[in-house]
Every structure is written in structure tokens, then in C-alpha cells.
Design a protein around this motif. Structure first.
Motif, PDB file in Angstrom:
ATOM      1  N   PRO A  95       0.806  -1.217   0.000  1.00  0.00           N
ATOM      2  CA  PRO A  95       0.000   0.000   0.000  1.00  0.00           C
ATOM      3  C   PRO A  95       0.843   1.273   0.000  1.00  0.00           C
ATOM      4  N   GLY A  96       2.130   1.155   0.279  1.00  0.00           N
ATOM      5  CA  GLY A  96       3.001   2.327   0.301  1.00  0.00           C
ATOM      6  C   GLY A  96       3.391   2.803  -1.079  1.00  0.00           C
ATOM      7  N   CYS A  97       3.689   1.858  -1.974  1.00  0.00           N
ATOM      8  CA  CYS A  97       4.160   2.230  -3.306  1.00  0.00           C
ATOM      9  C   CYS A  97       3.273   1.686  -4.428  1.00  0.00           C
ATOM     10  N   ALA A  98       2.280   0.897  -4.081  1.00  0.00           N
ATOM     11  CA  ALA A  98       1.355   0.277  -5.036  1.00  0.00           C
ATOM     12  C   ALA A  98       2.050  -0.672  -6.004  1.00  0.00           C
ATOM     13  N   GLN A  99       3.245  -1.160  -5.641  1.00  0.00           N
ATOM     14  CA  GLN A  99       3.975  -2.132  -6.449  1.00  0.00           C
ATOM     15  C   GLN A  99       3.799  -3.524  -5.849  1.00  0.00           C
ATOM     16  N   ASP A 100       4.004  -4.540  -6.669  1.00  0.00           N
ATOM     17  CA  ASP A 100       3.894  -5.914  -6.185  1.00  0.00           C
ATOM     18  C   ASP A 100       5.053  -6.275  -5.266  1.00  0.00           C
ATOM     19  N   ILE A 101       4.750  -7.096  -4.268  1.00  0.00           N
ATOM     20  CA  ILE A 101       5.762  -7.757  -3.448  1.00  0.00           C
ATOM     21  C   ILE A 101       5.796  -9.180  -3.996  1.00  0.00           C
TER      22      ILE A 101
ATOM     23  N   ALA B  94      11.233 -10.980   1.291  1.00  0.00           N
ATOM     24  CA  ALA B  94      10.930 -10.688   2.694  1.00  0.00           C
ATOM     25  C   ALA B  94      10.246  -9.326   2.782  1.00  0.00           C
ATOM     26  N   HIS B  95       9.263  -9.216   3.671  1.00  0.00           N
ATOM     27  CA  HIS B  95       8.516  -7.975   3.819  1.00  0.00           C
ATOM     28  C   HIS B  95       7.877  -7.930   5.206  1.00  0.00           C
ATOM     29  N   LEU B  96       7.012  -6.959   5.457  1.00  0.00           N
ATOM     30  CA  LEU B  96       6.325  -6.805   6.738  1.00  0.00           C
ATOM     31  C   LEU B  96       4.820  -6.924   6.559  1.00  0.00           C
ATOM     32  N   VAL B  97       4.166  -7.408   7.588  1.00  0.00           N
ATOM     33  CA  VAL B  97       2.711  -7.408   7.630  1.00  0.00           C
ATOM     34  C   VAL B  97       2.320  -6.493   8.783  1.00  0.00           C
TER      35      VAL B  97
ATOM     36  N   SER C 181       9.520  -3.558   3.298  1.00  0.00           N
ATOM     37  CA  SER C 181      10.144  -3.064   4.533  1.00  0.00           C
ATOM     38  C   SER C 181      10.531  -1.591   4.416  1.00  0.00           C
ATOM     39  N   ALA C 182      11.091  -1.210   3.267  1.00  0.00           N
ATOM     40  CA  ALA C 182      11.510   0.184   3.066  1.00  0.00           C
ATOM     41  C   ALA C 182      10.299   1.126   3.038  1.00  0.00           C
ATOM     42  N   CYS C 183       9.228   0.723   2.416  1.00  0.00           N
ATOM     43  CA  CYS C 183       8.023   1.559   2.369  1.00  0.00           C
ATOM     44  C   CYS C 183       7.473   1.789   3.770  1.00  0.00           C
ATOM     45  N   TRP C 184       7.453   0.742   4.583  1.00  0.00           N
ATOM     46  CA  TRP C 184       6.965   0.881   5.960  1.00  0.00           C
ATOM     47  C   TRP C 184       7.881   1.818   6.744  1.00  0.00           C
ATOM     48  N   ARG C 185       9.194   1.670   6.558  1.00  0.00           N
ATOM     49  CA  ARG C 185      10.167   2.479   7.286  1.00  0.00           C
ATOM     50  C   ARG C 185      10.003   3.964   6.994  1.00  0.00           C
ATOM     51  N   ILE C 186       9.750   4.309   5.743  1.00  0.00           N
ATOM     52  CA  ILE C 186       9.643   5.731   5.393  1.00  0.00           C
ATOM     53  C   ILE C 186       8.233   6.273   5.667  1.00  0.00           C
ATOM     54  N   GLY C 187       7.324   5.374   6.027  1.00  0.00           N
ATOM     55  CA  GLY C 187       5.994   5.825   6.394  1.00  0.00           C
ATOM     56  C   GLY C 187       5.106   6.196   5.226  1.00  0.00           C
ATOM     57  N   ALA C 188       5.339   5.551   4.112  1.00  0.00           N
ATOM     58  CA  ALA C 188       4.562   5.862   2.903  1.00  0.00           C
ATOM     59  C   ALA C 188       3.093   5.540   3.083  1.00  0.00           C
TER      60      ALA C 188
END
Length: 94
Positions: A51-57, A62-65, A87-94
Motif C-alpha cells: 500500500p506504500g508504493c502500489a507495487q507488487d511484493i 521478505a517484507h512486513l505485515v 520493509s523500506a516503504c513501511w520504514r519511510i511511512g509511505a
């Protein structure tokens, strides 16, 4: 059914990534309190949209839920509304 008393091989090294994967933590952000759980690459078996960048994981990444820990509609609704983030999207608060 009989119980198995098989011992773990003492010479087997501890897989730190596996041991730490999935450790649930709580984070407080400006928009509320969130439950955050890492998802290891081995456990990432489906494609999700971040949901941060609208790109596929992609599968195997590895990622976050994350889901609300302070939602007003109840814990079951919060868990049902969980989202998978890079993980990067969550970190930057996107």
C-alpha cells in the motif's frame, strides 16, 4: 499416539533468520499504534500489493505485515484489514 522424545541435533547450527522471522512487535506512529510482523522470504508464498508504493511484493521477497493495534472496530476487524508492506516503504511511512 506415543510421544516422540527425539532430541534436536546439538551440532545443528541455529538459523538466526528463521528464529527471528515472524517476531511480532508494536510500533507507535503518528496515525496510531500498529502490530508489525516480519515475513521471511521463505514464508512469502503469494504476491501482494504494497500500500506504500502500489507495487507488487513478489513471491520469495521478505517484507512486513502490519495491522492496527488500536482499532475501534475490534481485534478481528483489525486483523482482517492487515496489509503487506515492503520493509523500506513501511520504514519511510509511505
Amino acid at each position: 499416539m506415543p510421544r516422540s522424545n527425539r532430541r534436536r541435533d546439538e551440532g545443528e547450527p541455529l538459523d538466526l533468520e528463521r528464529a527471528l522471522a515472524g517476531r511480532l512487535r508494536t510500533e507507535v506512529r503518528r496515525d496510531g499504534t500498529w502490530n508489525v510482523q516480519p515475513q521471511s522470504a521463505a514464508a512469502a508464498i503469494k504476491v501482494y500489493t504494497c500500500p506504500g508504493c502500489a507495487q507488487d511484493i513478489a513471491v520469495g521477497v521478505a517484507h512486513l505485515v502490519a495491522w492496527r493495534a488500536d482499532g475501534i472496530m475490534g481485534e478481528a476487524n483489525d486483523l482482517a484489514a492487515r496489509r503487506h508492506w515492503h520493509s523500506a516503504c513501511w520504514r519511510i511511512g509511505a
